[in-house]
Write a protein that holds these residues in place. Structure first.
Motif, short mmCIF file in Angstrom:
data_model
loop_
_atom_site.label_atom_id
_atom_site.label_comp_id
_atom_site.label_asym_id
_atom_site.label_seq_id
_atom_site.Cartn_x
_atom_site.Cartn_y
_atom_site.Cartn_z
N PRO A 21 0.95 -1.19 0.10
CA PRO A 21 0.01 -0.01 -0.01
C PRO A 21 0.90 1.29 -0.21
O PRO A 21 2.08 1.28 0.50
CB PRO A 21 -0.82 -0.20 1.30
CG PRO A 21 -0.78 -1.63 1.67
CD PRO A 21 0.42 -2.09 1.03
N ASN A 23 1.34 5.84 0.07
CA ASN A 23 0.56 7.22 0.62
C ASN A 23 0.68 8.02 -0.74
O ASN A 23 2.10 8.15 -1.02
CB ASN A 23 1.19 7.69 1.95
CG ASN A 23 0.93 6.95 2.96
OD1 ASN A 23 -0.24 6.59 3.22
ND2 ASN A 23 1.95 6.53 3.71
N SER A 67 -13.25 3.97 1.82
CA SER A 67 -13.73 5.16 2.43
C SER A 67 -13.49 6.58 2.10
O SER A 67 -12.44 6.70 1.21
CB SER A 67 -13.49 5.28 3.85
OG SER A 67 -12.22 5.48 4.19
N LEU A 80 -9.58 12.81 1.87
CA LEU A 80 -9.00 11.70 1.87
C LEU A 80 -9.78 10.46 1.39
O LEU A 80 -11.06 10.43 1.59
CB LEU A 80 -8.66 11.43 3.20
CG LEU A 80 -7.74 10.31 3.77
CD1 LEU A 80 -6.08 10.44 2.82
CD2 LEU A 80 -7.61 10.06 5.20
N LYS A 82 -9.50 6.31 0.98
CA LYS A 82 -8.72 5.26 1.46
C LYS A 82 -8.90 4.13 0.32
O LYS A 82 -10.23 3.72 0.06
CB LYS A 82 -9.05 4.49 2.87
CG LYS A 82 -8.66 5.40 3.94
CD LYS A 82 -8.79 4.73 5.21
CE LYS A 82 -7.99 5.82 6.37
NZ LYS A 82 -6.76 5.73 6.07
N LYS A 84 -8.38 -0.01 -1.35
CA LYS A 84 -7.82 -1.36 -1.14
C LYS A 84 -6.72 -1.59 -2.17
O LYS A 84 -6.57 -1.44 -3.27
CB LYS A 84 -9.09 -2.38 -1.66
CG LYS A 84 -10.36 -2.32 -0.68
CD LYS A 84 -11.13 -3.59 -1.15
CE LYS A 84 -12.57 -3.35 -0.42
NZ LYS A 84 -13.43 -4.61 -0.90
N THR A 90 -4.24 -1.02 2.81
CA THR A 90 -4.99 0.12 2.42
C THR A 90 -4.14 1.09 2.04
O THR A 90 -3.52 1.61 2.82
CB THR A 90 -6.08 0.64 3.35
OG1 THR A 90 -6.84 -0.69 3.72
CG2 THR A 90 -6.90 1.57 2.96
N SER A 91 -4.39 1.67 0.73
CA SER A 91 -3.58 3.06 0.38
C SER A 91 -4.26 4.22 0.67
O SER A 91 -5.81 4.09 0.87
CB SER A 91 -3.26 2.91 -1.23
OG SER A 91 -2.20 1.92 -1.65
N THR A 92 -3.57 5.36 0.60
CA THR A 92 -4.33 6.54 1.20
C THR A 92 -4.20 7.46 0.02
O THR A 92 -2.67 7.73 -0.53
CB THR A 92 -3.92 7.16 2.39
OG1 THR A 92 -2.51 7.43 2.36
CG2 THR A 92 -4.20 6.21 3.57
#
Length: 430
Positions: A21, A23, A67, A80, A82, A84, A90-92
């Motif tokens: 994952p 950022n 989300s 933001l 999130k 999969k 989970t990546s952001t």
């Protein structure tokens, strides 16, 4: 970017792959442009506002979105997301705007950034810091998508001419971890030919190249609103009988000492810019060594009038130092700026000024040479353009061919006297 966030790469993908994952940041000019464009591209219409069937879907399918956090105080805006990742984590994805200022981009380690339109140079440099390799992780990646309507910005210039490199990055090349691709209308199969024709009638020629072909050069407020293709030519061997001259602009750091070399086809009154020189932090003696190799030992030159100011060496003038180093035939240029700019532009528009296509630094300055909001030409990255103006204003009348060079003349007592441009009607003195 969606592939990097999810880890879902097609088999044919040969680019970088994240196996974990990440950022990531997505950046835009303002919060409004992010909400109305980038947000739509990534996540589509916010859930709850429309039925699933009527929602516009983004590149990230709802099935991979864990989300979405809304931005406080901005209805419909996303802060933001999130996502999969195939590894199970989970990546952001965080949306940010340039109007937040450089401090908003400090103190974070980011894996991937998508900047829509080139960021201001201070934010660009901060982004490079955020992507540095730390804690054993490889360096991150920066993607920039831009329609370069405002000329060659400092960010694009630094990207195409990294300070550690001597050559310009060309399309498709990978140099020091950098690469770029130009995408034009012909790369878009959905644009109809009649639409292209209508668009071509809408924009002026200098702006059309940026919109149609993605050329990072021409834009609004340019000093010389002329198509680059109209003023460039392939290099060729200059006939020995054509008069030659060079323009010289003094600098140190961050401004380089710059020079342009020119040949004048007097039969057709076409001025060809054939050579360029731009180097920082050398003394006049060292610059002279380089310039003499380019022909300044026999060509006359016209210099920046500011060069008459005193140098730090015992009050001697910069011009004196160059003449002592062997560049003898120097004379002061006419520095009437607006008149000079109009004379250069007039030659460009009349086909009487051509720049060798190999002069990448000169063409880079041409592309980004623009006026500010008050109509004043912007300073910085304009030194070769100044040389061009000196040549057009003051160099053509004193240009000489190699077969008929200027000579020092002998004054009373047999002393050599430095060359100065004679007044009109005063040629017999030489």
């Amino acid at each position: 970017m969606a592939m990097h966030l999810t880890g879902m790469y097609p088999d044919w993908w040969k680019g970088h792959r994240f196996t974990r994952p990440i950022n990531a940041w997505v950046l835009g000019d303002t919060n409004e442009t992010i909400r109305t464009t980038l947000q739509q591209y990534y996540v589509g219409d916010p859930p709850g506002r429309l039925t699933f069937e009527k929602r516009h879907m983004g590149t990230l399918h709802p099935s991979v979105i864990v989300s979405i956090a809304p931005r406080r105080g901005v209805p419909g805006a996303v802060d933001l997301v999130k996502v999969k990742h195939v590894s199970g984590g989970t990546s952001t994805l965080l949306f940010k705007s340039y109007e937040q200022g450089r401090k908003a981009f400090q103190s974070a380690r980011i894996d991937a950034v998508h900047a829509d339109e080139e960021p201001p140079i201070n934010i660009y440099r901060e982004l490079l810091m955020r992507l540095m390799s730390v804690d054993g992780n490889p360096p991150g990646i920066l993607l920039v998508t831009a329609t370069p309507l405002l000329g060659m910005s400092e960010t694009i210039l630094q990207f195409l001419h990294p300070q550690t490199l001597e050559t310009t990055i060309s399309e498709g090349d990978i140099v020091s971890g950098r690469a770029y691709v130009q995408a034009g209308w012909n790369d878009n199969p959905y644009l109809l030919e009649e639409e292209k024709a209508r668009f071509r009638e809408t924009w002026p020629a200098h702006e059309l190249e940026a919109r149609e072909r993605g050329v990072p050069s021409l834009g609004l407020g340019l000093v010389y609103p002329v198509s680059e293709s109209a003023i460039t030519c392939m290099p060729f061997v200059i006939p020995d009988y054509w008069p030659r001259v060079f323009g010289l602009d003094f600098g140190w750091n961050p401004s380089p000492t710059a020079a342009l070399f020119a040949a004048h086809d007097r039969d057709n009154d076409v001025l060809y810019i054939t050579g360029e020189y731009a180097v920082k932090e050398l003394t006049p003696q060292h610059h002279a060594v380089n310039l003499l190799k380019l022909g300044a030992d026999w060509m006359p030159g016209v210099y920046d009038p500011a060069g008459k100011i005193s140098s730090l060496k015992d009050g001697e003038k910069l011009v004196d130092l160059y003449q002592e180093a062997g560049i003898r035939y120097l004379s002061k240029a006419n520095n009437s700026k607006e008149e000079g700019l109009m004379r250069v532009l007039q030659r460009m528009q009349n086909g009487q000024l051509k720049i060798f296509s190999s002069l990448s630094r000169t063409l880079t300055e041409f592309r980004m040479y623009a006026r500010d909001e008050e109509g004043i030409p912007k300073k910085g990255n304009d030194h070769l353009m100044d040389c061009l103006r000196y040549i057009v204003m003051s160099g053509l009348g004193i240009a000489r061919s190699k077969s008929n060079p200027l000579q020092y003349y002998r004054g009373l007592g047999g002393h050599e006297l430095p060359y100065t441009a004679p007044a009109e009607g005063d040629w017999m003195r030489y």
